[in-house]
Scaffold this motif. Structure first.
Motif, PDB file in Angstrom:
ATOM      1  N   PHE A  66     -89.373  79.349  23.818  1.00  6.11           N
ATOM      2  CA  PHE A  66     -89.718  80.674  24.336  1.00  6.11           C
ATOM      3  C   PHE A  66     -90.881  80.618  25.308  1.00  6.11           C
ATOM      4  O   PHE A  66     -90.812  81.172  26.413  1.00  6.11           O
ATOM      5  N   TYR A  67     -91.979  79.938  24.940  1.00  7.31           N
ATOM      6  CA  TYR A  67     -93.127  79.983  25.842  1.00  7.31           C
ATOM      7  C   TYR A  67     -92.975  79.042  27.023  1.00  7.31           C
ATOM      8  O   TYR A  67     -93.573  79.263  28.081  1.00  7.31           O
ATOM      9  N   VAL A  68     -92.162  78.018  26.896  1.00  3.17           N
ATOM     10  CA  VAL A  68     -91.903  77.151  28.054  1.00  3.17           C
ATOM     11  C   VAL A  68     -91.099  77.913  29.104  1.00  3.17           C
ATOM     12  O   VAL A  68     -91.446  77.929  30.293  1.00  3.17           O
ATOM     13  N   ILE A  69     -90.023  78.567  28.672  1.00  2.57           N
ATOM     14  CA  ILE A  69     -89.193  79.322  29.619  1.00  2.57           C
ATOM     15  C   ILE A  69     -89.953  80.517  30.183  1.00  2.57           C
ATOM     16  O   ILE A  69     -89.821  80.867  31.359  1.00  2.57           O
ATOM     17  N   SER A  70     -90.797  81.122  29.335  1.00  6.02           N
ATOM     18  CA  SER A  70     -91.574  82.281  29.781  1.00  6.02           C
ATOM     19  C   SER A  70     -92.556  81.938  30.894  1.00  6.02           C
ATOM     20  O   SER A  70     -92.871  82.788  31.740  1.00  6.02           O
ATOM     21  N   THR A  71     -93.061  80.718  30.896  1.00  2.37           N
ATOM     22  CA  THR A  71     -94.085  80.344  31.886  1.00  2.37           C
ATOM     23  C   THR A  71     -93.541  79.472  33.010  1.00  2.37           C
ATOM     24  O   THR A  71     -94.306  79.062  33.892  1.00  2.37           O
ATOM     25  N   LEU A  72     -92.257  79.162  32.971  1.00  3.67           N
ATOM     26  CA  LEU A  72     -91.685  78.357  34.056  1.00  3.67           C
ATOM     27  C   LEU A  72     -91.912  79.050  35.402  1.00  3.67           C
ATOM     28  O   LEU A  72     -91.765  80.280  35.509  1.00  3.67           O
ATOM     29  N   PRO A  73     -92.274  78.307  36.435  1.00  2.00           N
ATOM     30  CA  PRO A  73     -92.515  78.906  37.770  1.00  2.00           C
ATOM     31  C   PRO A  73     -91.207  79.243  38.473  1.00  2.00           C
ATOM     32  O   PRO A  73     -90.828  78.613  39.459  1.00  2.00           O
ATOM     33  N   LEU A  74     -90.517  80.256  37.962  1.00  2.05           N
ATOM     34  CA  LEU A  74     -89.214  80.627  38.499  1.00  2.05           C
ATOM     35  C   LEU A  74     -89.331  81.892  39.344  1.00  2.05           C
ATOM     36  O   LEU A  74     -90.063  82.824  38.989  1.00  2.05           O
ATOM     37  N   PRO A  75     -88.609  81.963  40.430  1.00  5.19           N
ATOM     38  CA  PRO A  75     -88.726  83.119  41.333  1.00  5.19           C
ATOM     39  C   PRO A  75     -88.103  84.397  40.775  1.00  5.19           C
ATOM     40  O   PRO A  75     -88.368  85.484  41.260  1.00  5.19           O
ATOM     41  N   PHE A  76     -87.267  84.267  39.752  1.00  5.97           N
ATOM     42  CA  PHE A  76     -86.563  85.445  39.232  1.00  5.97           C
ATOM     43  C   PHE A  76     -87.143  85.918  37.900  1.00  5.97           C
ATOM     44  O   PHE A  76     -86.450  86.554  37.103  1.00  5.97           O
ATOM     45  N   TYR A  77     -88.398  85.602  37.631  1.00  6.90           N
ATOM     46  CA  TYR A  77     -89.028  86.015  36.373  1.00  6.90           C
ATOM     47  C   TYR A  77     -88.945  87.525  36.176  1.00  6.90           C
ATOM     48  O   TYR A  77     -88.768  88.013  35.062  1.00  6.90           O
ATOM     49  N   LYS A  78     -89.055  88.278  37.263  1.00  3.17           N
ATOM     50  CA  LYS A  78     -89.116  89.742  37.166  1.00  3.17           C
ATOM     51  C   LYS A  78     -87.743  90.375  36.966  1.00  3.17           C
ATOM     52  O   LYS A  78     -87.655  91.563  36.654  1.00  3.17           O
ATOM     53  N   GLU A  79     -86.669  89.579  37.133  1.00  5.87           N
ATOM     54  CA  GLU A  79     -85.328  90.153  37.046  1.00  5.87           C
ATOM     55  C   GLU A  79     -85.001  90.560  35.610  1.00  5.87           C
ATOM     56  O   GLU A  79     -85.375  89.887  34.652  1.00  5.87           O
ATOM     57  N   LYS A  80     -84.267  91.661  35.492  1.00  6.89           N
ATOM     58  CA  LYS A  80     -83.952  92.180  34.164  1.00  6.89           C
ATOM     59  C   LYS A  80     -83.083  91.208  33.358  1.00  6.89           C
ATOM     60  O   LYS A  80     -83.249  91.079  32.140  1.00  6.89           O
ATOM     61  N   TRP A  81     -82.154  90.529  34.021  1.00  7.47           N
ATOM     62  CA  TRP A  81     -81.282  89.611  33.302  1.00  7.47           C
ATOM     63  C   TRP A  81     -82.072  88.441  32.702  1.00  7.47           C
ATOM     64  O   TRP A  81     -81.774  87.960  31.602  1.00  7.47           O
ATOM     65  N   PHE A  82     -83.123  88.005  33.417  1.00  9.54           N
ATOM     66  CA  PHE A  82     -83.952  86.919  32.919  1.00  9.54           C
ATOM     67  C   PHE A  82     -84.805  87.400  31.737  1.00  9.54           C
ATOM     68  O   PHE A  82     -84.987  86.688  30.746  1.00  9.54           O
ATOM     69  N   GLN A  83     -85.299  88.626  31.849  1.00  8.29           N
ATOM     70  CA  GLN A  83     -86.068  89.191  30.752  1.00  8.29           C
ATOM     71  C   GLN A  83     -85.206  89.368  29.498  1.00  8.29           C
ATOM     72  O   GLN A  83     -85.688  89.225  28.373  1.00  8.29           O
ATOM     73  N   LEU A  84     -83.906  89.651  29.708  1.00  3.15           N
ATOM     74  CA  LEU A  84     -82.996  89.772  28.574  1.00  3.15           C
ATOM     75  C   LEU A  84     -82.816  88.424  27.865  1.00  3.15           C
ATOM     76  O   LEU A  84     -82.773  88.348  26.630  1.00  3.15           O
TER      77      LEU A  84
END
Length: 628
Positions: A66-84
């Motif tokens: 959870f915390y690794v994926i949460s902090t990955l430097p990904l450009p789509f962090y803000k997207e709703k599908w990623f938050q889901l």
């Protein structure tokens, strides 16, 4: 600045979400404490702070995805599908942690320790869980409701952390943040920067051993024992030192009761001293009480474990349970050992083990074959489902008298027979026709104990009709104590105290009460002496009949703590050092630590315990628990 704001937002969201998991773990700990408060003394706020630290370690391990994926430097962090996706991972992690902690809210009452990885082997052993699933749902519905409620609350709190902020990102700052946050959380997960990562021993070092289960948690206990090498070699003393315990029973015919005497070992499910009339002046065991009056009764006796699966190796092979996992289900369960059935077979004995549960329960059918029993008789062999309860197997009132008749039919004298009772196990089922005729108690187990005692009487009534009865030694003992209904029997002294007795219908074993220490592992060498087995045998126990000069002791292990009972004292031993000394006869609640007052007693017990541990670990690891 906007990129920094995004990083700050990500981190705040992450730590809020991890905080939700910590909150649920703290709630679970309070529930655990209040439902098992009789098991803990002198609990302070600092214990819960230590618990919070142990929970943080757990989150640092379980929440890695959870915390690794949460902090990955990904450009789509803000997207709703990623938050889901993050939300799904969070709930999987959180649900597993909550579920494991809630399991021990009730299971701790039976094991007196946090569950370890052996929980899964217990669940997968035989068909027990399939049979008990519905019973658990009925009896522990409130835990399931609690689990659902905690998940709902977690989801509500999680939703409050979601904020789809439209902020720009700086990839370099994002990468740096990923490294710093994940490394910091990983360090928390290993318990700091010490050379060795934190484990269950860490909890033992931060609080009193009897409060270890309170300050730690079940998810940590399980993950730290998965794939763990159960034992390690110890070198407290140099090889060949006389301080290393010598587990040899020297055979002799000097104490043989009579030629070709039969032996029957009766193991009574959960018959701890708390329910024994002779100990508590209760009315649940009138027949057993009367039988003990006619027997050599050890009223200072101890079980070597807290589970049925730990009793069988101790009773029939003289092997105490000094592992995190039960011996039967451990990697050492197929080691070569000297067991009573195979030893007596050399003298022409036939043997059988009787247990009314579904065949395969706790691997008893497989392990008793490994011990050398010729036959196994269980629910399948009884073959009458009209006499079964709704969960475990054949009711005691039917199976126990049938056992007496079956011995006459199936075994030739001399014989060794083992019979393990069943009905006094949770869920404490008593047939409707007996409910009004048996005494009530403060715990639902009381009536099932009375029912099992009635069934024991029926067994002896039937056994007296059999031609082998007068020539049979009966060994009567409990497998372990049940969930304690009082503070006295929830402590680490009372939780092991059981009756053990030897009964000879001819009266050649003098009846009486003996208050010397005696435990499960002493049964095998004592029986060998009574049968006149003249060869030397590997066993950790001592024969009561063999040597008046031996020093009786009892040994136990639970939650990283070894315990040695000798004379009037109990030594607690954790992480290779003595951590407590108690007069177990007068200080049954373990309130007064005498470690600093009696250095000679501490030294004596510590050396003996180290010698036992060194021998036990070495011989189990190297498969040398059988004399050539």
């Amino acid at each position: 600045m906007k990129s920094s704001a995004l990083i700050l937002t990500k981190n705040i969201e992450l730590f809020k979400r991890l905080g939700i998991i910590l909150l649920m773990m703290s709630i679970a700990r309070f529930i655990f404490y209040f439902t098992n408060s009789d098991s803990f003394t002198s609990v302070h706020a600092t214990d819960f702070l230590v618990g919070l630290w142990m929970d943080s370690i757990t989150v640092g391990m379980y929440a890695i995805p959870f915390y690794v994926i949460s902090t990955l430097p990904l450009p789509f962090y803000k997207e709703k599908w990623f938050q889901l996706i993050l939300k799904v991972i969070f709930h999987i992690t959180n649900s597993v942690i909550i579920a494991l902690n809630l399991v021990d809210v009730e299971y701790f009452k039976f094991t007196a320790k946090r569950s370890t990885a052996d929980l899964f082997s217990m669940v997968s052993t035989g068909n027990d869980m399939n049979q008990l699933f519905v019973t658990f749902l009925i009896d522990f519905w409130w835990i399931i409701l609690l689990f659902i409620s905690m998940i709902i609350v977690s989801n509500i709190l999680y939703n409050k952390t979601i904020g789809y902020l439209n902020k720009n990102r700086n990839v370099y700052i994002d990468i740096l943040n990923f490294i710093v946050v994940t490394v910091c959380l990983f360090i928390v997960g290993r318990g700091g920067l010490a050379f060795r990562p934190a484990d269950m021993l860490t909890a033992s070092q931060l609080t009193n051993p009897d409060k270890t289960a309170l300050v730690t948690n079940t998810p940590l206990s399980i993950i730290k024992t998965i794939g763990k090498s159960t034992l390690i070699e110890q070198d407290f003393f140099p090889e060949g030192s006389d301080k290393i315990y010598n587990p040899i029973h020297y055979g002799t015919k000097e104490h043989q009761l009579r030629e070709n005497v039969n032996v029957m070992i009766l193991i009574l499910e959960s018959f701890g001293n708390e329910w024994l009339g002779k100990k508590t002046n209760t009315e649940f065991t009138p027949f057993l009480d009367s039988l003990l009056d006619q027997s050599l009764y050890f009223d200072n006796a101890f079980a070597n474990g807290k589970k049925s699966i730990e009793a069988v190796p101790a009773i029939f092979a003289g092997i105490p349970s000094l592992l995190d996992n039960p011996y039967i289900s451990s990697s050492y369960g197929t080691n070569s050992i000297s067991a009573l059935p195979s030893l007596l077979k050399e003298k022409g004995y036939t043997s059988a083990f009787y247990h009314g549960a579904t065949n395969g329960s706790m691997k008893f059918d497989v392990f008793t074959a490994h011990l050398g029993f010729d036959h196994y008789f269980g629910r399948k062999e009884y073959d009458n489902e009209e006499h079964a309860d709704a969960t475990w197997g054949i009711l005691d009132e039917y199976f126990m008298p049938w056992t007496a008749r079956s011995i006459s039919k199936e075994l030739k004298e001399p014989f060794l027979a083992g019979m393990f009772s069943l009905s006094s196990h949770h869920p404490y089922f008593v047939p409707e026709k007996h409910v009004d005729n048996l005494p009530e108690g403060k715990h639902p187990m009381a009536k099932s104990i009375a029912y099992a005692d009635m069934s024991l009487r029926l067994f002896f009534e039937e056994a007296k009709k059999q031609p082998w009865y007068d020539n049979t030694i009966f060994v009567i003992c409990a497998d372990h104590t049940p969930a304690g209904a009082s503070i006295r029997y929830n402590r680490r002294i009372g939780m092991y105290q059981i009756p053990i007795a030897f009964f000879d219908p001819q009266g050649k074993i003098n009846p009486g009460v003996n208050s010397q220490l005696f435990n499960h592992i002493d049964i095998l060498p004592s029986v060998l002496d009574l049968t006149g087995y003249s060869k030397d045998v590997y066993t950790f126990g001592n024969s009561y009949f063999h040597d008046e000069n031996y020093e009786p002791f009892s040994i136990n292990y639970i939650a990283n703590s070894h315990m040695l009972f000798k004379d009037d004292y109990l030594l607690n031993f954790v992480a290779d050092k003595a951590t407590g000394l108690y007069n177990y006869k007068s200080d049954t609640l373990m309130k007064y630590d005498s470690l600093s007052f009696y250095p000679e007693i501490k030294k004596d017990l510590t050396q003996q315990l180290k010698g036992i541990i060194q021998r036990y670990n070495h011989d189990l690891i190297n498969n040398t628990m059988k004399l050539k």
